[in-house]
Design an enzyme around this catalytic site. Structure first.
Site, PDB file in Angstrom:
ATOM      1  N   THR A 143       0.837  -1.203   0.000  1.00  0.00           N
ATOM      2  CA  THR A 143       0.000   0.000   0.000  1.00  0.00           C
ATOM      3  C   THR A 143       0.868   1.247   0.000  1.00  0.00           C
ATOM      4  OG1 THR A 143      -1.524   1.414   1.223  1.00  0.00           O
ATOM      5  CG2 THR A 143      -0.383  -0.193   2.537  1.00  0.00           C
ATOM      6  N   ASP A 145      -0.064   3.798   1.280  1.00  0.00           N
ATOM      7  CA  ASP A 145      -0.388   4.484   2.538  1.00  0.00           C
ATOM      8  C   ASP A 145       0.574   4.138   3.679  1.00  0.00           C
ATOM      9  OD1 ASP A 145      -2.489   5.317   1.039  1.00  0.00           O
ATOM     10  OD2 ASP A 145      -4.059   4.410   2.255  1.00  0.00           O
ATOM     11  N   ARG A 180       0.436  32.994  -3.696  1.00  0.00           N
ATOM     12  CA  ARG A 180      -0.825  32.290  -3.452  1.00  0.00           C
ATOM     13  C   ARG A 180      -0.745  31.353  -2.245  1.00  0.00           C
ATOM     14  NH1 ARG A 180      -2.393  30.962  -9.710  1.00  0.00           N
ATOM     15  NH2 ARG A 180      -3.812  32.700  -9.915  1.00  0.00           N
ATOM     16  N   ARG A 317       0.228   7.398  -7.244  1.00  0.00           N
ATOM     17  CA  ARG A 317       0.563   5.965  -7.234  1.00  0.00           C
ATOM     18  C   ARG A 317       0.720   5.451  -8.658  1.00  0.00           C
ATOM     19  NH1 ARG A 317      -5.311   3.857  -5.007  1.00  0.00           N
ATOM     20  NH2 ARG A 317      -6.113   3.449  -7.088  1.00  0.00           N
TER      21      ARG A 317
HETATM   22  O1  F6P Z   1      -5.382   2.549  -0.148  1.00  0.00           O
HETATM   23  C1  F6P Z   1      -4.573   3.199  -1.031  1.00  0.00           C
HETATM   24  C2  F6P Z   1      -5.294   4.387  -1.625  1.00  0.00           C
HETATM   25  O2  F6P Z   1      -4.455   4.940  -2.596  1.00  0.00           O
HETATM   26  C3  F6P Z   1      -5.691   5.442  -0.590  1.00  0.00           C
HETATM   27  O3  F6P Z   1      -4.652   6.317  -0.282  1.00  0.00           O
HETATM   28  C4  F6P Z   1      -6.856   6.102  -1.269  1.00  0.00           C
HETATM   29  O4  F6P Z   1      -7.773   6.600  -0.330  1.00  0.00           O
HETATM   30  C5  F6P Z   1      -7.500   4.977  -2.023  1.00  0.00           C
HETATM   31  O5  F6P Z   1      -6.493   4.028  -2.259  1.00  0.00           O
HETATM   32  C6  F6P Z   1      -8.112   5.399  -3.323  1.00  0.00           C
HETATM   33  O6  F6P Z   1      -8.742   4.320  -3.884  1.00  0.00           O
HETATM   34  P1  F6P Z   1      -9.376   4.204  -5.326  1.00  0.00           P
HETATM   35  O7  F6P Z   1      -8.329   3.681  -6.227  1.00  0.00           O
HETATM   36  O8  F6P Z   1     -10.466   3.209  -5.155  1.00  0.00           O
HETATM   37  O9  F6P Z   1      -9.823   5.565  -5.753  1.00  0.00           O
END
Ligand code: F6P
Length: 392
Positions: A143, A145, A180, A317
């Protein structure tokens, strides 16, 4: 007859997924104990609907360098409907029943062992299969996260930090040109690691994370005033998508957000509220735009009061994994195959210090949020306060 390993990638996309797959394939290629690696497409969806294909390393040259996952991914939760069951005993029974049914899929899919690569949601499903049926499952933590408790880092995190940091560095130059305020929304559902680390690394001026609910008046309005008094002409607010105001501040300071609207947010298949739908960065911009007093204060100090929000979202990501995540992904994948050969199931591979280690899935699926006493929190306060606060 050798071991047939099925592998799936579940949950949100993450740089390094292909690196884990390549690690698995590299090890399987060397070991006579392994008969074949079968890719299962779209996470638990493909597991339940028999969407598989044999993975052949000879046609996947240097797969570890490529972003995304060649197996596709989904947020399918086989236990979704059961989560609504209020009676805990009933819920447990139903989970057990589904876990038993899922374990029968091993035969249908033609696999002996399953390696599940995912975050707490995906690995939670694998854990239930192991708990109730002793299914031959192995987990690999993933992840951006970085919110899994039993590993020092999840792969994907440092790639996402770099992407977020690059964007924040870039936004800083245009913020400076226009004088800004930029509110930059950073991904991270329940944990603030991404916002905290990229915010510190780029010198963000205010950093908001879910672990520290913020007071709008004290931590944003007053800090902006102090910064202007200290001669600052532009301001970067790094805001985690999961950042929320304190209960008191929500009631006292917000005109465009209520507790009710937070509670009514839609949820994903695993029951997680879709915080990104809230768009806290936009809310903060709206609220700041309502503050005529702050505008006057800025203007009377000869500073523009011009506010924008940027949602980094999925750009964080996307793209190729950085070197750290390629290596970590490869190592976790290689180790998962070793576990399959040793017959060790119900475990997750993880990083402890500089070593690849294992923990039971039951521990591996637990969450890791930023602790209050983290030195990163201390650093965050030092690096933001120095720009407007003098003690002596
Ligand atoms: O869990 C990883 C993540 O990138 C989180 O940071 C984010 O809230 C979520 O996935 C977003 O998910 P999706 O791809 O379903 O929009």
């Amino acid at each position: 007859m050798g071991i047939r390993i099925g592998v799936l990638t579940g949950g949100g996309d993450c740089p390094g997924l292909n690196s884990v797959l390549y690690g698995i394939l590299l090890m399987a290629n060397e070991k006579t104990e392994i008969a074949e690696i079968i890719g299962i497409e779209k996470g638990w969806t493909g597991f339940l609907t028999n969407k598989t294909r044999k993975l052949d390393i000879s046609s996947l040259d240097d797969l570890h360098t490529i972003g995304g996952t060649l197996l596709y991914t989904s947020r399918t939760n086989p236990f979704k409907d059961i989560m609504k069951e209020k009676n805990l005993e009933e819920r447990e029974k139903k989970i057990k029943k589904i876990a038993e049914e899922m374990s029968l899929q091993f035969e249908t899919l033609g696999i002996d062992v399953l390696i599940a690569i995912g975050g707490d949601d995906t690995l939670g499903v694998a854990e239930a299969m192991y708990k109730y049926t002793k299914a031959k499952v192995i987990g690999v933590p993933k992840t951006i996260d970085n919110d899994l408790a039993s590993t020092d880092y999840t792969f994907g995190f440092w790639s996402a930090v770099q992407l977020a940091s690059n964007s924040m560095d870039n936004i800083t130059t245009t913020a400076r040109s226009h004088q800004r305020i930029f509110v930059i929304q950073v991904m991270g559902r329940d944990a603030g690691w991404l916002t905290l680390v990229s915010g510190i690394s780029t010198g963000a001026d205010i950093i908001l994370i879910p672990e520290r609910p913020f007071d709008f008046e004290n931590e944003i309005i007053n800090v902006l005033k102090e910064r202007v008094k200290a001669g600052r002409k532009y301001h970067i607010i790094a805001c985690s998508e999961g950042a929320i105001p304190t209960f008191e501040s929500l009631k006292r300071d917000f005109k465009t957000l209520t507790q009710d609207s937070i509670e009514k947010l839609p949820k994903d298949d695993f029951g997680n509220p879709l915080l990104s739908k809230l768009n806290m960065s936009q809310i903060i911009v709206e609220e700041l735009n309502l503050r005529k007093d702050l505008k006057e204060f800025f203007n009377s100090n000869d500073v523009e009061y011009d506010i924008r929000d940027v949602i980094l979202g999925h750009t964080m990501r996307a793209g190729t994994p950085n070197s750290f995540d390629r290596i970590l992904g490869l190592r976790l994948g290689v180790h998962a195959v070793k576990l399959a050969i040793e017959g060790k199931f119900g475990f997750m591979t993880c990083l402890h210090g500089d070593k690849i280690d294992i923990v039971p899935l039951s521990k591996g699926t637990q969450k890791k949020i930023v602790p209050k006493d983290s030195d990163l929190i201390e650093l965050c306060d030092l690096i933001t306060r120095v720009k407007y606060h003098k003690n002596h």
